[in-house]
Enzyme design. Structure first.
Site, PDB file in Angstrom:
ATOM      1  N   ASN A 139       0.870  -1.174   0.000  1.00  0.00           N
ATOM      2  CA  ASN A 139       0.000   0.000   0.000  1.00  0.00           C
ATOM      3  C   ASN A 139       0.906   1.224   0.000  1.00  0.00           C
ATOM      4  OD1 ASN A 139      -1.867   1.985   0.362  1.00  0.00           O
ATOM      5  ND2 ASN A 139      -2.385   1.457   2.480  1.00  0.00           N
ATOM      6  N   TRP A 140       1.066   1.801  -1.172  1.00  0.00           N
ATOM      7  CA  TRP A 140       2.012   2.926  -1.290  1.00  0.00           C
ATOM      8  C   TRP A 140       1.470   4.244  -0.758  1.00  0.00           C
ATOM      9  CZ3 TRP A 140       4.231   2.202  -6.953  1.00  0.00           C
ATOM     10  CH2 TRP A 140       5.091   1.086  -6.949  1.00  0.00           C
ATOM     11  N   LYS A 141       0.175   4.282  -0.501  1.00  0.00           N
ATOM     12  CA  LYS A 141      -0.448   5.527  -0.020  1.00  0.00           C
ATOM     13  C   LYS A 141      -0.117   6.666  -0.998  1.00  0.00           C
ATOM     14  CE  LYS A 141      -0.146   3.484   4.485  1.00  0.00           C
ATOM     15  NZ  LYS A 141      -0.112   3.597   5.937  1.00  0.00           N
TER      16      LYS A 141
ATOM     17  N   HIS B 278      -9.660   1.740   4.305  1.00  0.00           N
ATOM     18  CA  HIS B 278      -8.386   1.843   5.027  1.00  0.00           C
ATOM     19  C   HIS B 278      -8.557   2.829   6.186  1.00  0.00           C
ATOM     20  CE1 HIS B 278      -4.272   2.951   5.979  1.00  0.00           C
ATOM     21  NE2 HIS B 278      -3.937   1.760   5.507  1.00  0.00           N
TER      22      HIS B 278
ATOM     23  N   GLU C 161      -6.840   5.199   7.242  1.00  0.00           N
ATOM     24  CA  GLU C 161      -6.588   6.612   6.916  1.00  0.00           C
ATOM     25  C   GLU C 161      -7.795   7.235   6.215  1.00  0.00           C
ATOM     26  OE1 GLU C 161      -2.825   5.883   5.028  1.00  0.00           O
ATOM     27  OE2 GLU C 161      -2.029   5.330   6.991  1.00  0.00           O
TER      28      GLU C 161
ATOM     29  N   GLU D 113      -6.158  -4.598  10.177  1.00  0.00           N
ATOM     30  CA  GLU D 113      -5.101  -3.625  10.450  1.00  0.00           C
ATOM     31  C   GLU D 113      -5.430  -2.851  11.723  1.00  0.00           C
ATOM     32  OE1 GLU D 113      -2.739  -2.567   6.692  1.00  0.00           O
ATOM     33  OE2 GLU D 113      -4.459  -1.254   6.760  1.00  0.00           O
TER      34      GLU D 113
ATOM     35  N   GLY E 193       1.959   2.251  10.669  1.00  0.00           N
ATOM     36  CA  GLY E 193       2.963   3.316  10.525  1.00  0.00           C
ATOM     37  C   GLY E 193       3.621   3.726  11.826  1.00  0.00           C
TER      38      GLY E 193
ATOM     39  N   SER F  92       2.838  -2.257  10.408  1.00  0.00           N
ATOM     40  CA  SER F  92       4.279  -2.345  10.678  1.00  0.00           C
ATOM     41  C   SER F  92       4.880  -3.713  10.354  1.00  0.00           C
ATOM     42  CB  SER F  92       4.578  -1.927  12.120  1.00  0.00           C
ATOM     43  OG  SER F  92       4.179  -0.589  12.327  1.00  0.00           O
TER      44      SER F  92
ATOM     45  N   GLY G 194       2.577  -1.069   4.318  1.00  0.00           N
ATOM     46  CA  GLY G 194       2.748   0.330   3.954  1.00  0.00           C
ATOM     47  C   GLY G 194       4.222   0.684   3.808  1.00  0.00           C
ATOM     48  N   GLY G 195       4.802   1.216   4.873  1.00  0.00           N
ATOM     49  CA  GLY G 195       6.174   1.738   4.833  1.00  0.00           C
ATOM     50  C   GLY G 195       7.192   0.806   4.192  1.00  0.00           C
TER      51      GLY G 195
END
Ligand code: PGA
Length: 247
Positions: A10-12, A93, A95, A163, A169, A207, A228-229
């Site tokens: 998930n590159w956001k 998601h 966010e 999640e 994150g 994470s 993500g990260g």
């Protein structure tokens, strides 16, 4: 494992179209003989047309609107992303829920629309830290799932991502016991709603890193990751894929 694990990036709001192509080319070149992993790159809308993904790599969008077209300035419909070779859409998601105020009702409309178009939703659910501290985790999961899946007859084309919001994150990973219990609960809810289902993919996200992927993929009920990260760097993403591929 009698199913194919899914490793989803998930590159956001990261990577331009040019950066996305470079990543895709590097990713493709960095492994051979991948026999048992499906890889999903959830890229910004602007990168969906920048490369054609070849299996086992597939493209996902990170959101969409539920209407086919109309006066919705700034929105993108499922038909628009489908034409770009997209197979999945992340929905709900945390966010989107917490920064942009998306409600379970909106997410339900999006799930309906994505399924109708023949794409597959990756539906995200998860509790906040205060939900967990108040012992409300199971209630929140039950509520999010039942509302997002209202009037959905069949779960086979839907992937769920668990999640925990407090682990996204933050570098804090839910521990293996917490993940196992949440996945068990999610499956209990879903098999209650869809007793005829064979296998329901439930990913873990929050994470996930190369150093914890090997242990996390062994947690009962975990059928892959939403990352993500650690998905932004091709080396760390590839190293997670390799750790899962040998299971
Ligand atoms: P993270 O993000 O891996 O950076 O915690 C996960 C996600 O938001 O899907």
């Amino acid at each position: 494992m009698n199913f194919t694990p899914i490793i989803a990036a998930n590159w956001k709001m990261h990577k331009t179209p040019n950066e996305s192509v470079k990543f895709y080319e590097n990713l493709k070149g960095s492994f051979e003989n991948l026999i048992n992993v499906e890889i999903i790159l959830s890229v910004p809308f602007t990168s969906l047309s920048s490369f054609d993904a070849e299996p086992p790599i597939f493209k996902a969008a990170q959101n969409c609107h539920w209407e086919e077209s109309g006066a919705y300035t700034g929105e993108i419909s499922v038909q628009m992303i489908k034409e770009l070779g997209t197979k999945y859409v992340i929905l709900g998601h945390s966010e989107r829920r917490h920064i942009f105020g998306e409600k379970n009702r909106d997410i339900n409309l999006k799930v309906v629309s994505v399924l109708k178009s023949g794409l597959k939703p990756i539906l995200c659910v998860g509790e906040t830290l205060s939900d967990r501290e108040n012992n409300d985790t199971e209630k929140v999961l039950d509520d999010q799932l039942k509302r997002a899946l209202k009037n959905i007859k069949d779960i086979d084309n839907i992937i769920i991502a668990y999640e925990p919001v407090w682990a996204i994150g933050t570098g804090l990973t839910a521990d293996e016991n917490q993940i196992e219990l949440a996945h068990l609960k999610i499956k209990e809810i879903l098999f209650g709603l869809y007793p005829k289902s064979q296998h329901i993919h439930v990913l873990y996200g929050g994470s996930v890193k190369p150093k914890n992927a090997k242990n996390l993929i062994r947690v009962p009920g975990v059928s892959g990751f939403l990352i993500g990260g650690a998905s932004l760097d091709v080396n760390s993403f590839t190293s997670i894929i390799k750790n899962v591929n040998i299971i």
